[in-house]
Enzyme design. Structure first.
Site, PDB file in Angstrom:
ATOM      1  N   HIS A 162      16.118  29.400  55.566  1.00  0.00           N
ATOM      2  CA  HIS A 162      17.104  28.371  55.187  1.00  0.00           C
ATOM      3  C   HIS A 162      16.441  27.770  54.492  1.00  0.00           C
ATOM      4  O   HIS A 162      15.841  27.410  52.999  1.00  0.00           O
ATOM      5  CB  HIS A 162      16.665  27.177  56.358  1.00  0.00           C
ATOM      6  CG  HIS A 162      17.426  27.628  57.447  1.00  0.00           C
ATOM      7  ND1 HIS A 162      16.385  26.850  58.377  1.00  0.00           N
ATOM      8  CD2 HIS A 162      18.026  27.535  57.823  1.00  0.00           C
ATOM      9  CE1 HIS A 162      17.481  26.928  59.421  1.00  0.00           C
ATOM     10  NE2 HIS A 162      18.441  27.260  59.272  1.00  0.00           N
ATOM     11  N   CYS A 256      12.323  19.882  57.655  1.00  0.00           N
ATOM     12  CA  CYS A 256      12.819  20.348  59.151  1.00  0.00           C
ATOM     13  C   CYS A 256      12.764  19.505  60.208  1.00  0.00           C
ATOM     14  O   CYS A 256      13.828  19.887  60.888  1.00  0.00           O
ATOM     15  CB  CYS A 256      12.350  22.335  59.575  1.00  0.00           C
ATOM     16  SG  CYS A 256      11.911  23.707  58.584  1.00  0.00           S
TER      17      CYS A 256
HETATM   18  N1  ARG Z   1      12.395  28.408  64.684  1.00  0.00           N
HETATM   19  C1  ARG Z   1      13.313  27.829  63.579  1.00  0.00           C
HETATM   20  C2  ARG Z   1      14.161  28.942  63.501  1.00  0.00           C
HETATM   21  O1  ARG Z   1      13.770  29.790  63.190  1.00  0.00           O
HETATM   22  C3  ARG Z   1      12.479  26.703  62.632  1.00  0.00           C
HETATM   23  C4  ARG Z   1      13.674  26.287  61.865  1.00  0.00           C
HETATM   24  C5  ARG Z   1      13.200  25.522  60.780  1.00  0.00           C
HETATM   25  N2  ARG Z   1      14.255  24.847  60.394  1.00  0.00           N
HETATM   26  C6  ARG Z   1      14.632  23.999  58.742  1.00  0.00           C
HETATM   27  N3  ARG Z   1      15.278  22.971  58.712  1.00  0.00           N
HETATM   28  N4  ARG Z   1      14.521  25.662  58.274  1.00  0.00           N
HETATM   29  O2  ARG Z   1      15.684  28.456  63.674  1.00  0.00           O
END
Ligand code: ARG
Length: 272
Positions: A162, A256
């Site tokens: 991300h 996150c």
């Molecule tokens: N386990 C989640 C996923 O892979 C973690 C998300 C993390 N969020 C972020 N904004 N980077 O979707």
């Protein structure tokens, strides 16, 4: 004052793996996750920010990562459409929350986008990631919905899946980022737009140091990102280290867990 939305990790666990940080074989401690998360929430409250909560739902262990639920600019909410089926039911909870909290301009995105995971809002533009989760067509959709120019950036390293794992917006003009997480072309774009950016080392990026939240002065980031903490201090910011080690097992940290709710002009601190 900033306005944030968070989800208590009451059902947090690593039950599947959709990013390289997640290992379902490794034990998790939900109570510790809650304690660490409470610490983050209290930090925000102590800085005078407002934190609203959205109820966690059983069976959705990634819901604590509230940043992924939507993007909110000018009191308008574009609700996420998750890439992986495991997280798709989360969107309904966000649609309901925004509708019940007086937001009139609420829409679920047509194209896959994971909210502020890949859309980072700066003063004049939205920096938008793609490569792993968010569909490129979602960039145009966001530009149209918010009426704000979108700068597309392509991610290449699966550990930084991300945009908010590889880049932090510090204020309306300043950012910090890890160049190696991007394609050559995206790097050039960032260098041109932000020649004075704080550059993260590989060690700080791996400590999730770029998964940070800034209110323009205080920057809350994982405490293990010691290099970035020093750099930020040199630049006149007030960095605050947080320990969210348990939530890192799901591939997330400070940013996150935090969705920023940006009000319509003149409505500071109120929803929407
Ligand atoms: N386990 C989640 C996923 O892979 C973690 C998300 C993390 N969020 C972020 N904004 N980077 O979707």
């Amino acid at each position: 004052m900033r306005h944030y939305l968070m989800v208590r990790p009451a059902h947090f666990d690593v039950e599947y793996s959709i990013n390289p940080w997640m290992d379902p074989g490794k034990p998790t401690d939900t109570r510790l996750a809650i304690t660490q998360w409470e610490g983050l929430r209290e930090l925000y409250l102590g800085l005078g920010h407002r934190v609203d909560l959205l109820d966690p739902a059983p069976g959705l262990p990634d819901m604590v990562y509230a940043a992924n639920g939507a993007t909110v600019v000018n009191g308008r909410a574009l609700v996420a459409r998750f890439h992986h089926r495991h997280r798709r039911p989360e969107s309904a909870a966000y649609l309901k929350w925004f509708t019940e909290h007086g937001y009139r301009d609420v829409r679920q995105a047509r194209w896959a986008n994971e909210g502020e995971g890949d859309f980072l809002v700066t003063g004049s533009r939205i920096l938008a990631g793609s490569g792993f989760r968010t569909d490129r067509r979602a960039h145009d959709e966001a530009a149209e919905f918010f009426g704000v120019p979108v700068v597309g950036l392509t991610l290449t390293d699966p550990r930084y899946y991300h945009l908010d794992t590889a880049l932090t917006v510090l204020d309306d003009e300043r950012i910090m980022y890890f160049p190696e997480a991007f394609t050559e072309e995206s790097r050039r774009r960032l260098e041109k737009l932000y020649p004075d950016a704080v550059i993260a080392s590989a060690a700080d990026a791996a400590a999730f140091g770029l998964n940070a939240v800034s209110d323009g002065r205080h920057v809350i980031l994982p405490q293990a990102a010691t290099g970035l903490i020093a750099r930020l201090r040199e630049r006149g910011f007030d960095p605050i280290g947080a320990d969210l080690s348990e939530l890192l097992k799901g591939g997330g940290s400070v940013k996150c867990c935090t969705l920023e709710l940006r009000p319509a002009p003149g409505k500071t601190g109120q929803a929407p």
